[in-house]
Design a protein around this motif. Sequence first.
Motif, PDB file in Angstrom:
ATOM      1  N   ARG A  29       0.851  -1.193   0.000  1.00  0.00           N
ATOM      2  CA  ARG A  29       0.000   0.000   0.000  1.00  0.00           C
ATOM      3  C   ARG A  29       0.884   1.240   0.000  1.00  0.00           C
ATOM      4  NH1 ARG A  29      -4.810  -0.339   4.336  1.00  0.00           N
ATOM      5  NH2 ARG A  29      -5.770   1.140   2.873  1.00  0.00           N
ATOM      6  N   THR A  30       0.535   2.223  -0.815  1.00  0.00           N
ATOM      7  CA  THR A  30       1.292   3.470  -0.888  1.00  0.00           C
ATOM      8  C   THR A  30       0.417   4.670  -0.557  1.00  0.00           C
ATOM      9  OG1 THR A  30       0.820   3.662  -3.264  1.00  0.00           O
ATOM     10  CG2 THR A  30       2.863   2.530  -2.625  1.00  0.00           C
ATOM     11  N   LEU A  31      -0.765   4.409  -0.034  1.00  0.00           N
ATOM     12  CA  LEU A  31      -1.735   5.472   0.216  1.00  0.00           C
ATOM     13  C   LEU A  31      -1.338   6.359   1.380  1.00  0.00           C
ATOM     14  CD1 LEU A  31      -4.601   6.609  -0.531  1.00  0.00           C
ATOM     15  CD2 LEU A  31      -5.526   4.992   1.158  1.00  0.00           C
ATOM     16  N   PHE A  32      -0.607   5.801   2.329  1.00  0.00           N
ATOM     17  CA  PHE A  32      -0.385   6.491   3.598  1.00  0.00           C
ATOM     18  C   PHE A  32       1.043   7.010   3.747  1.00  0.00           C
ATOM     19  CE2 PHE A  32      -3.607   3.145   4.366  1.00  0.00           C
ATOM     20  CZ  PHE A  32      -4.696   3.976   4.617  1.00  0.00           C
ATOM     21  N   ASP A  33       1.150   8.124   4.435  1.00  0.00           N
ATOM     22  CA  ASP A  33       2.439   8.727   4.782  1.00  0.00           C
ATOM     23  C   ASP A  33       2.828   8.288   6.198  1.00  0.00           C
ATOM     24  OD1 ASP A  33       2.460  10.095   2.352  1.00  0.00           O
ATOM     25  OD2 ASP A  33       1.307  11.770   3.177  1.00  0.00           O
ATOM     26  N   PRO A  34       4.065   8.589   6.642  1.00  0.00           N
ATOM     27  CA  PRO A  34       4.479   8.180   7.987  1.00  0.00           C
ATOM     28  C   PRO A  34       3.564   8.690   9.102  1.00  0.00           C
ATOM     29  CG  PRO A  34       6.401   8.804   6.702  1.00  0.00           C
ATOM     30  CD  PRO A  34       5.201   9.125   5.852  1.00  0.00           C
ATOM     31  N   GLU A  35       3.019   9.904   8.951  1.00  0.00           N
ATOM     32  CA  GLU A  35       2.127  10.412  10.006  1.00  0.00           C
ATOM     33  C   GLU A  35       0.832   9.623  10.080  1.00  0.00           C
ATOM     34  OE1 GLU A  35       1.952  13.652   6.676  1.00  0.00           O
ATOM     35  OE2 GLU A  35       3.413  12.229   7.506  1.00  0.00           O
ATOM     36  N   HIS A  36       0.400   9.079   8.926  1.00  0.00           N
ATOM     37  CA  HIS A  36      -0.790   8.227   8.947  1.00  0.00           C
ATOM     38  C   HIS A  36      -0.504   6.932   9.706  1.00  0.00           C
ATOM     39  CE1 HIS A  36      -1.638  10.669   5.221  1.00  0.00           C
ATOM     40  NE2 HIS A  36      -2.792  10.775   5.846  1.00  0.00           N
ATOM     41  N   GLU A  37       0.663   6.369   9.495  1.00  0.00           N
ATOM     42  CA  GLU A  37       0.999   5.120  10.171  1.00  0.00           C
ATOM     43  C   GLU A  37       1.189   5.343  11.668  1.00  0.00           C
ATOM     44  OE1 GLU A  37       0.463   2.455   8.821  1.00  0.00           O
ATOM     45  OE2 GLU A  37       0.448   3.015   6.695  1.00  0.00           O
ATOM     46  N   ALA A  38       1.708   6.509  12.044  1.00  0.00           N
ATOM     47  CA  ALA A  38       1.815   6.827  13.470  1.00  0.00           C
ATOM     48  C   ALA A  38       0.431   6.933  14.091  1.00  0.00           C
ATOM     49  CB  ALA A  38       2.583   8.136  13.653  1.00  0.00           C
ATOM     50  N   PHE A  39      -0.486   7.533  13.358  1.00  0.00           N
ATOM     51  CA  PHE A  39      -1.874   7.634  13.809  1.00  0.00           C
ATOM     52  C   PHE A  39      -2.493   6.248  13.926  1.00  0.00           C
ATOM     53  CE2 PHE A  39      -6.444   8.278  12.920  1.00  0.00           C
ATOM     54  CZ  PHE A  39      -6.759   9.245  13.865  1.00  0.00           C
ATOM     55  N   ARG A  40      -2.191   5.369  12.979  1.00  0.00           N
ATOM     56  CA  ARG A  40      -2.695   3.985  13.055  1.00  0.00           C
ATOM     57  C   ARG A  40      -2.188   3.299  14.321  1.00  0.00           C
ATOM     58  NH1 ARG A  40      -4.770   0.755   9.184  1.00  0.00           N
ATOM     59  NH2 ARG A  40      -3.976   2.038   7.460  1.00  0.00           N
ATOM     60  N   ASN A  41      -0.922   3.502  14.641  1.00  0.00           N
ATOM     61  CA  ASN A  41      -0.376   2.896  15.858  1.00  0.00           C
ATOM     62  C   ASN A  41      -1.072   3.428  17.110  1.00  0.00           C
ATOM     63  OD1 ASN A  41       1.473   1.338  14.426  1.00  0.00           O
ATOM     64  ND2 ASN A  41       3.077   2.886  14.524  1.00  0.00           N
ATOM     65  N   THR A  42      -1.367   4.728  17.129  1.00  0.00           N
ATOM     66  CA  THR A  42      -2.103   5.311  18.252  1.00  0.00           C
ATOM     67  C   THR A  42      -3.481   4.685  18.374  1.00  0.00           C
ATOM     68  OG1 THR A  42      -0.953   7.434  18.064  1.00  0.00           O
ATOM     69  CG2 THR A  42      -3.085   7.453  19.165  1.00  0.00           C
ATOM     70  N   THR A  43      -4.145   4.510  17.232  1.00  0.00           N
ATOM     71  CA  THR A  43      -5.472   3.901  17.228  1.00  0.00           C
ATOM     72  C   THR A  43      -5.412   2.468  17.743  1.00  0.00           C
ATOM     73  OG1 THR A  43      -6.052   5.248  15.296  1.00  0.00           O
ATOM     74  CG2 THR A  43      -7.477   3.376  15.792  1.00  0.00           C
ATOM     75  N   ARG A  44      -4.406   1.723  17.321  1.00  0.00           N
ATOM     76  CA  ARG A  44      -4.273   0.339  17.763  1.00  0.00           C
ATOM     77  C   ARG A  44      -4.030   0.248  19.268  1.00  0.00           C
ATOM     78  NH1 ARG A  44      -1.089  -3.284  13.130  1.00  0.00           N
ATOM     79  NH2 ARG A  44      -2.738  -3.054  11.548  1.00  0.00           N
ATOM     80  N   ARG A  45      -3.198   1.139  19.805  1.00  0.00           N
ATOM     81  CA  ARG A  45      -2.951   1.135  21.245  1.00  0.00           C
ATOM     82  C   ARG A  45      -4.236   1.467  22.009  1.00  0.00           C
ATOM     83  NH1 ARG A  45       1.829   3.748  19.755  1.00  0.00           N
ATOM     84  NH2 ARG A  45       0.958   5.778  20.344  1.00  0.00           N
ATOM     85  N   PHE A  46      -4.978   2.454  21.522  1.00  0.00           N
ATOM     86  CA  PHE A  46      -6.240   2.829  22.166  1.00  0.00           C
ATOM     87  C   PHE A  46      -7.188   1.632  22.202  1.00  0.00           C
ATOM     88  CE2 PHE A  46     -10.658   4.220  21.254  1.00  0.00           C
ATOM     89  CZ  PHE A  46     -10.955   4.817  22.477  1.00  0.00           C
ATOM     90  N   LEU A  47      -7.318   0.932  21.091  1.00  0.00           N
ATOM     91  CA  LEU A  47      -8.224  -0.213  21.034  1.00  0.00           C
ATOM     92  C   LEU A  47      -7.745  -1.340  21.945  1.00  0.00           C
ATOM     93  CD1 LEU A  47      -8.875  -0.254  17.180  1.00  0.00           C
ATOM     94  CD2 LEU A  47     -10.536   0.349  18.952  1.00  0.00           C
ATOM     95  N   ALA A  48      -6.454  -1.605  21.944  1.00  0.00           N
ATOM     96  CA  ALA A  48      -5.898  -2.706  22.730  1.00  0.00           C
ATOM     97  C   ALA A  48      -5.968  -2.444  24.230  1.00  0.00           C
ATOM     98  CB  ALA A  48      -4.449  -2.973  22.312  1.00  0.00           C
ATOM     99  N   GLU A  49      -5.756  -1.185  24.626  1.00  0.00           N
ATOM    100  CA  GLU A  49      -5.658  -0.868  26.052  1.00  0.00           C
ATOM    101  C   GLU A  49      -6.955  -0.343  26.640  1.00  0.00           C
ATOM    102  OE1 GLU A  49      -2.435   1.897  26.295  1.00  0.00           O
ATOM    103  OE2 GLU A  49      -0.971   0.498  25.439  1.00  0.00           O
TER     104      GLU A  49
END
Length: 380
Positions: free
Chosen positions: A4-24
Amino acid sequence: MIPRTLFDPEHEAFRNTTRRFLAEQCMPFHAQWEEDHQVPREVWKKAGELGLLNATTPEAYGGLGLDRRFSLIVGEEVTRVSANGLIGFGVHDIVAGYLINFGTEAQKHKWLPKMATGEAIAAVAMTEPGTGSDLQGVKTRATLVGDHYIINGSKTFISNGTHCDLVVVVAKTGNTGKGSQDISLIIVEADRPGLSKSTPLRKVGLHAQDTTMLFFEDLRVPKENVVGGVAGQGFFQLMKELAWERLGIAGNSIAGARAVLEHTLEYTRGRSVFGKPIFDFQNSRFKLADMKINIEVGQNYVDRCMALCLEHKLTPQASAAAKLWCSDLYSKVVDECVQLHGGNGYMLEYPVARHYLDHRVLRIAGGANDIMKELVGRTL
């Protein structure tokens, strides 16, 4: 497969934040939310603090002013872990889109900052007990009397129905008989006299999702509550935003299908029958390969539609096709993966079973898939 080439590094950082929120903050408590048929309001506020609500809202109205890829990421991650109680985040985002794109300045300043923080939860009331995908057939009517509209009617399948503080209601305001020209979107504050809510509806899946019926009986709102301030624009406003809603459903469907496939790959490699792993049978590998290929094809179509959306070039037909194909694929993948799990696929301790309960509505939500075929068919 193609990365996938749709996302920039800031999008992936946001994805990681979302994943942590969901997990915790979510998944450890989700079983209780399913028992309660709703998510606590505090969770909305925590999501707001992280920028997960209405990230695309301009900074002038309390948001982060980000592009819609951030909203897509939240939907993908929620579906990936089957956090069905948070499906309402997407509805909340859709309401923000109506206000951002069509609302008056007063409407934007009143609601968007509160929605971005989770202080105010939004719902949209389209479907009625007797009317679904045919929005021109709604019976709920708003009659102008002096400076107020008086609303009577009922709505069903309202996501965020219990907690909502504002509802964007699809209502008939005109009498021209021309269908689309008689429809308006009207903001209704949930504490107004004349609005009542049912108890949470009992559904096949999405058990933690707050879903109710709403009833309007001689409810009065000032005429300034019409979205955009001009009556008769509702159908146009709906059609403009439905393309985004349907693209979101397509993206969620691919994310869910991918998650189910990953769980099934792990299961088939670790579970043995007749002395060898299920994965080692050619029948299993061929089925898994077919699913993998179709998911990648669907992902590329969704990402192309998202790129067009960012350029304001996404057509209703393209989003309808995406919604139709991807939600159908999700169903096919879930069904195949349940089969590969055998009896365990029917046990809720396995993620595939939760997806089995929750995925089916995506072929109905945002307009039934049969209607999507009609929309595409009109372009032939």
